[in-house]
Design an enzyme around this catalytic site. Structure first.
Site, mmCIF file in Angstrom:
data_model
loop_
_atom_site.group_PDB
_atom_site.id
_atom_site.type_symbol
_atom_site.label_atom_id
_atom_site.label_comp_id
_atom_site.label_asym_id
_atom_site.label_seq_id
_atom_site.Cartn_x
_atom_site.Cartn_y
_atom_site.Cartn_z
ATOM 1 N N HIS A 95 -27.094 -14.088 9.979
ATOM 2 C CA HIS A 95 -25.909 -13.303 10.319
ATOM 3 C C HIS A 95 -26.287 -11.836 10.433
ATOM 4 O O HIS A 95 -27.094 -11.320 9.680
ATOM 5 C CB HIS A 95 -24.767 -13.496 9.319
ATOM 6 C CG HIS A 95 -25.103 -13.262 7.897
ATOM 7 N ND1 HIS A 95 -25.892 -14.115 7.148
ATOM 8 C CD2 HIS A 95 -24.743 -12.265 7.049
ATOM 9 C CE1 HIS A 95 -25.998 -13.658 5.900
ATOM 10 N NE2 HIS A 95 -25.319 -12.523 5.825
ATOM 11 N N HIS B 148 -24.865 -8.039 10.444
ATOM 12 C CA HIS B 148 -23.752 -7.183 10.022
ATOM 13 C C HIS B 148 -23.593 -6.041 11.014
ATOM 14 O O HIS B 148 -24.572 -5.365 11.340
ATOM 15 C CB HIS B 148 -24.039 -6.558 8.649
ATOM 16 C CG HIS B 148 -24.143 -7.537 7.535
ATOM 17 N ND1 HIS B 148 -23.094 -7.808 6.695
ATOM 18 C CD2 HIS B 148 -25.176 -8.304 7.117
ATOM 19 C CE1 HIS B 148 -23.466 -8.692 5.797
ATOM 20 N NE2 HIS B 148 -24.738 -9.017 6.041
#
Length: 139
Positions: A99, A101
């Site tokens: 992931h 950010h």
């Protein structure tokens, strides 16, 4: 993966504030944001680390990050963003699913640059820099 929170979000089993979705990538607001508009961009397929991603999927993820950055900044009137990936548990990765950010930033937020992450930084001389560069190039 059955016990992965991001896979559950992708599958629709856990609700999210989704801000982007295509065939291979999804982006949603972080449930524990560092700033208003903090967005997570994930591949829909489960891969634990960036180095596990097939190259075409990595390109899709970072194309979505590229497209979303202006949109996130504009949505919350941010001056800038910090874009970060914690790649592995030793780097602070808490969810074992890649992931990215996208964290909106301002001069007044009290945040620090990425070089502030490590307090005990190594003293690396030219010879060691050359050796490390050679090792990276040879792989």
């Amino acid at each position: 993966m059955a016990d992965c929170i991001f896979c559950s979000i992708v599958d629709g089993d856990i609700p999210s504030y989704t801000v982007y979705e295509d065939e291979s990538v999804m982006a949603f607001l972080d449930a524990n944001p560092l700033a208003r508009g903090h967005t997570l961009v994930v591949p829909k397929a489960h891969h634990e680390r960036v180095n596990d991603l097939p190259a075409d999927l990595a390109a899709d993820v970072f194309a979505a990050v590229h497209d979303l950055t202006d949109r996130v900044e504009d949505a919350v009137d941010a001056e800038a963003t910090t874009i970060a990936v914690n790649n592995g548990t030793a780097a602070g990765q808490e969810v074992p699913h890649v992931h990215v950010h996208v964290v909106p930033r301002s001069e007044a937020d009290g945040g620090r640059p990425i070089h502030a992450l490590i307090e005990d930084r190594p003293d690396v001389g030219d010879d060691e820099l050359a050796d490390v560069a050679d090792a990276i190039r040879s792989d």
